[in-house]
Motif scaffolding. Structure first.
Motif, PDB file in Angstrom:
ATOM      1  N   VAL A   1      80.501  37.923  33.946  1.00  0.00           N
ATOM      2  CA  VAL A   1      79.884  38.905  33.046  1.00  0.00           C
ATOM      3  C   VAL A   1      80.859  40.062  32.915  1.00  0.00           C
ATOM      4  N   ASP A   2      81.264  40.352  31.678  1.00  0.00           N
ATOM      5  CA  ASP A   2      82.302  41.372  31.503  1.00  0.00           C
ATOM      6  C   ASP A   2      81.843  42.541  30.647  1.00  0.00           C
ATOM      7  N   GLY A   3      80.572  42.637  30.404  1.00  0.00           N
ATOM      8  CA  GLY A   3      80.105  43.769  29.611  1.00  0.00           C
ATOM      9  C   GLY A   3      78.657  43.584  29.209  1.00  0.00           C
ATOM     10  N   LEU A   4      78.183  44.595  28.481  1.00  0.00           N
ATOM     11  CA  LEU A   4      76.766  44.601  28.089  1.00  0.00           C
ATOM     12  C   LEU A   4      76.631  44.724  26.576  1.00  0.00           C
ATOM     13  N   VAL A   5      75.574  44.156  26.051  1.00  0.00           N
ATOM     14  CA  VAL A   5      75.162  44.418  24.667  1.00  0.00           C
ATOM     15  C   VAL A   5      73.710  44.880  24.717  1.00  0.00           C
ATOM     16  N   GLU A   6      73.244  45.445  23.620  1.00  0.00           N
ATOM     17  CA  GLU A   6      71.864  45.952  23.579  1.00  0.00           C
ATOM     18  C   GLU A   6      71.141  45.226  22.442  1.00  0.00           C
ATOM     19  N   ILE A   7      70.388  44.210  22.757  1.00  0.00           N
ATOM     20  CA  ILE A   7      69.686  43.452  21.715  1.00  0.00           C
ATOM     21  C   ILE A   7      68.164  43.515  21.939  1.00  0.00           C
ATOM     22  N   GLY A   8      67.710  43.093  23.099  1.00  0.00           N
ATOM     23  CA  GLY A   8      66.280  43.128  23.399  1.00  0.00           C
ATOM     24  C   GLY A   8      65.622  41.777  23.233  1.00  0.00           C
ATOM     25  N   PRO A   9      64.622  41.496  24.082  1.00  0.00           N
ATOM     26  CA  PRO A   9      63.970  40.192  24.048  1.00  0.00           C
ATOM     27  C   PRO A   9      63.008  40.049  22.867  1.00  0.00           C
ATOM     28  N   SER A  10      62.480  38.866  22.735  1.00  0.00           N
ATOM     29  CA  SER A  10      61.510  38.565  21.685  1.00  0.00           C
ATOM     30  C   SER A  10      60.427  37.707  22.331  1.00  0.00           C
ATOM     31  N   PHE A  11      59.438  37.289  21.526  1.00  0.00           N
ATOM     32  CA  PHE A  11      58.429  36.373  22.082  1.00  0.00           C
ATOM     33  C   PHE A  11      59.098  35.088  22.561  1.00  0.00           C
ATOM     34  N   GLY A  12      60.149  34.698  21.891  1.00  0.00           N
ATOM     35  CA  GLY A  12      60.764  33.406  22.169  1.00  0.00           C
ATOM     36  C   GLY A  12      61.776  33.422  23.298  1.00  0.00           C
ATOM     37  N   TYR A  13      62.276  34.585  23.660  1.00  0.00           N
ATOM     38  CA  TYR A  13      63.301  34.629  24.707  1.00  0.00           C
ATOM     39  C   TYR A  13      63.211  35.960  25.445  1.00  0.00           C
ATOM     40  N   ASP A  14      63.471  35.889  26.744  1.00  0.00           N
ATOM     41  CA  ASP A  14      63.366  37.088  27.587  1.00  0.00           C
ATOM     42  C   ASP A  14      64.717  37.738  27.838  1.00  0.00           C
ATOM     43  N   GLY A  15      65.791  36.981  27.605  1.00  0.00           N
ATOM     44  CA  GLY A  15      67.110  37.544  27.849  1.00  0.00           C
ATOM     45  C   GLY A  15      68.138  36.841  26.985  1.00  0.00           C
ATOM     46  N   ILE A  16      69.232  37.543  26.695  1.00  0.00           N
ATOM     47  CA  ILE A  16      70.260  36.978  25.813  1.00  0.00           C
ATOM     48  C   ILE A  16      71.626  37.088  26.485  1.00  0.00           C
ATOM     49  N   LEU A  17      72.381  36.028  26.340  1.00  0.00           N
ATOM     50  CA  LEU A  17      73.766  36.013  26.811  1.00  0.00           C
ATOM     51  C   LEU A  17      74.633  35.770  25.582  1.00  0.00           C
ATOM     52  N   VAL A  18      75.708  36.554  25.450  1.00  0.00           N
ATOM     53  CA  VAL A  18      76.598  36.414  24.294  1.00  0.00           C
ATOM     54  C   VAL A  18      77.958  35.928  24.800  1.00  0.00           C
ATOM     55  N   THR A  19      78.477  34.943  24.122  1.00  0.00           N
ATOM     56  CA  THR A  19      79.777  34.415  24.520  1.00  0.00           C
ATOM     57  C   THR A  19      80.540  33.954  23.280  1.00  0.00           C
ATOM     58  N   SER A  20      81.796  33.576  23.498  1.00  0.00           N
ATOM     59  CA  SER A  20      82.555  33.043  22.358  1.00  0.00           C
ATOM     60  C   SER A  20      82.078  31.623  22.080  1.00  0.00           C
ATOM     61  N   LYS A  21      82.375  31.164  20.881  1.00  0.00           N
ATOM     62  CA  LYS A  21      81.984  29.805  20.498  1.00  0.00           C
ATOM     63  C   LYS A  21      82.619  28.791  21.450  1.00  0.00           C
ATOM     64  N   GLU A  22      83.827  29.092  21.879  1.00  0.00           N
ATOM     65  CA  GLU A  22      84.550  28.155  22.750  1.00  0.00           C
ATOM     66  C   GLU A  22      83.900  28.091  24.136  1.00  0.00           C
TER      67      GLU A  22
END
Lengths: 242, 347
Positions: B134-155
């Motif tokens: 984990v190399d940083g944070l983003v601010e998105i927020g959960p939804s009914f469908g998901y409690d947490g989000i991870l962002v990565t490159s397509k690769e």
């Protein structure tokens, strides 16, 4: 017959063969039975009789609060029998009613209570409201009390305010149901004198149900009812005259 | 139900290509990226961007129980279209393999990653048991469908999800984001694209997909019925309370209503008095209703980390409900005016 002479023959209140029965079938209970009389303008007519004799039924029929079953009531020549609910409601706007207790709205002040009577058939402008209320309160001797609430007034003062409310819409007749029942002698005398002054000034009749012998003595006519029937009609003030 | 749309609303695109079997973005199918690239030359299309999107098991190093997180795999050259506000530094970090960004608004059960990032140089986690940094944070927020989000490159996405045939395939994507060129109308470009699409994909406008997602949660999921039932219950209880207040007021003032009828006021006037009372009550009670609703939102937001917000349409909706409750309660209470007999004033 000319219209003038015809108008002269029309009595302010004319009741003919009025019969009213409560209930139906075996539960029938006659309240009024073939009652007939007439009253004139500037005249205090006292309706007397024991409790349950039909006084309140008679007043409520004249006031248009019940439909007439049998007989006739004419107010200034207009027949009440057969009137629709809307016609009866409009008729009530032409009647000044004074109740046994003043029945003032406790959450309204004196001026607002009088305004309820003044605005029953029309909405007054602010300036007209003030002028009308002042004039009415002056006529019942309550000027200076316009901002007081009923709880701040004596019983006699409350009844004066209810008189102002009753005459606020310039009625064709005043109906009073034992208005002095809860008043002392002084207040009773003052109230009846006030009412007599008003009917003479406005040229209208006053029909009052009462048990009060002091009022009976002051009445122009006394109609005694018993068991729904008129048993006598007297004119005490006439007999008292030399 | 705004929370159901979640990240969809932040996407900086006009049209979105999804698999034709899609019933919700919580369960997106994969389709060939060639479906997206084939649109690059259609007049009015300014840019198309792939986005990978799926669910995977996530746990921080040291945690025993994995949780299901949403994983976004983005094309780093076009990340601005994703609209999740990544910094230059974060974007650069994702060029390193097996590196991810963690959504700081994820539910607390996902771990206090922000704190760990401050305390230690290397924060390690696992996606489907594959080690990531984990190399940083983003601010998105959960939804009914998901409690947490991870962002990565397509690769990295394709690498760490390599045990799944579809997600490992670099020729597949889950969302195709399309930006319309200036001067073109979204609907018109969409209409020109739709006839050219093969049957395995479906095109939505962004607002259309947000609406589609909301309807899914409202009509297909118990939470929609639960919300609806909650509103109905609140409406019924509110109506009964207001009715009781009006009814009590009518009964306690029945004598005065009788006086007003006796002196010539029509029944319609008295009905108007009761209706006016109801409207005044709705105005007086609205600030309380609004403050209670807002407080409820604050608590819900704190407990669920969902982006609850008291928007203008919700405020108007709340007042509409309060007004409807008042009018309905007045209509019920007015029926008691019929018991007013003006003739009783002479008793």
């Amino acid at each position: 017959m000319s219209s003038n002479s015809r108008a002269a023959l029309i009595m302010p209140l004319s009741i003919r063969s009025l019969t009213h029965i409560y209930g139906a079938g075996s539960q029938q209970e006659p309240a009024l039975n073939n009652v007939s009389f007439e009253i004139s303008n500037r005249e205090l007519t006292a309706i007397v009789g024991p409790s349950g004799c039909g006084k309140s039924t008679l007043l409520s029929l004249v006031a248009g609060l019940r439909s007439i079953q049998s007989g006739s009531i004419q107010l200034n020549g207009v027949e009440l029998k057969g009137c629709t609910a809307l016609q009866l409601q409009r008729h009530r706007q032409q009647i000044g009613i004074i109740f046994q207790s003043p029945k003032l709205m406790p959450f309204l002040n004196t001026a607002e209570n009088v305004l309820i009577g003044a605005e029953v058939s029309t909405t007054l402008s602010v300036s007209n409201r003030l002028a009308k209320i002042e004039s009415l309160l002056m006529s019942v001797g309550m000027i200076g009390h316009s901002h007081k609430f009923p709880r701040q007034l004596s019983g006699g003062q409350c009844q004066r305010v209810s008189v102002a409310r009753a005459i606020a819409n310039d009625p064709m007749i005043i109906i009073a149901d034992e208005p002095t029942a809860s008043l002392d002698f002084k207040s009773t005398k003052a109230l009846v004198s006030l009412l007599l002054d008003i009917i003479k000034l406005r040229d209208i009749p006053l029909l009052m149900a009462t048990h009060d012998s002091r009022i009976i003595e002051m009445a122009d006519r006394v109609i005694q009812i018993d068991d729904g029937r008129v048993v006598s009609q007297m004119q005490p003030s006439a007999t008292n005259d030399p | 139900m705004e929370s159901s749309a979640g990240i969809l609303k932040s996407l900086n695109c006009d049209l979105i290509l999804v698999h034709s079997d899609t019933v919700s973005v919580t369960n997106l199918g994969s389709f060939s990226d060639s479906r997206r690239t084939s649109l690059d030359y259609i007049p009015g299309v300014a840019e198309t961007v792939p986005l990978r999107w799926t669910y995977a098991k996530w746990k921080l190093s040291g945690q025993n129980k994995p949780r299901l997180a949403m994983v976004l795999g983005i094309d780093l050259s076009t990340q601005s279209l994703i609209g999740i506000g990544m910094s230059q530094r974060s974007t650069e970090a994702l060029f390193f393999p097996e590196t991810i960004l963690f959504d700081n608004k994820s539910r607390p059960e996902f771990g206090n990653v922000a704190n760990l990032l401050r305390q230690q140089h290397d924060v390690v986690g696992f996606i489907n048991n594959n080690r990531v940094h984990v190399d940083g944070l983003v601010e998105i927020g959960p939804s009914f469908g998901y409690d947490g989000i991870l962002v990565t490159s397509k690769e990295t996405y394709e690498s760490v999800l390599g045990n799944d045939h579809y997600f490992a395939d670099p020729t597949k994507i889950e969302l195709g984001l399309i930006r319309i060129a200036d001067g073109f109308k979204v609907e018109e470009v969409a209409q020109s694209i739709i006839p050219q699409l093969p049957p395995d994909v479906r095109l939505f406008t962004k607002t259309g997909l947000v609406k589609y997602e909301k309807e899914y949660w409202i009509s297909s999921k118990p939470i929609g019925y639960i919300f609806g039932f909650g509103i109905a219950m609140g409406f019924a209880v509110g109506t009964i309370i207001l009715y009781q207040i009006l009814f009590t007021d009518i009964i306690s003032n029945i004598e005065y209503y009788g006086v007003m009828l006796a002196i010539g006021y029509p029944m319609t006037y008295l009905r108007g008095v009761v209706a006016s009372q109801a409207v005044i009550m709705s105005i007086i009670s609205f600030p309380f209703a609004l403050s209670i609703s807002s407080t409820g939102y604050i608590f819900l937001k704190a407990f669920t980390s969902l982006p609850f917000r008291m928007s203008i349409d919700k405020i108007l909706g709340t007042y509409g409900l309060v007004l409807a409750m008042s009018i309905l309660s007045a209509m019920l209470a007015i029926s008691h005016l019929k018991s007013t007999n003006p003739a009783n004033v002479f008793k």
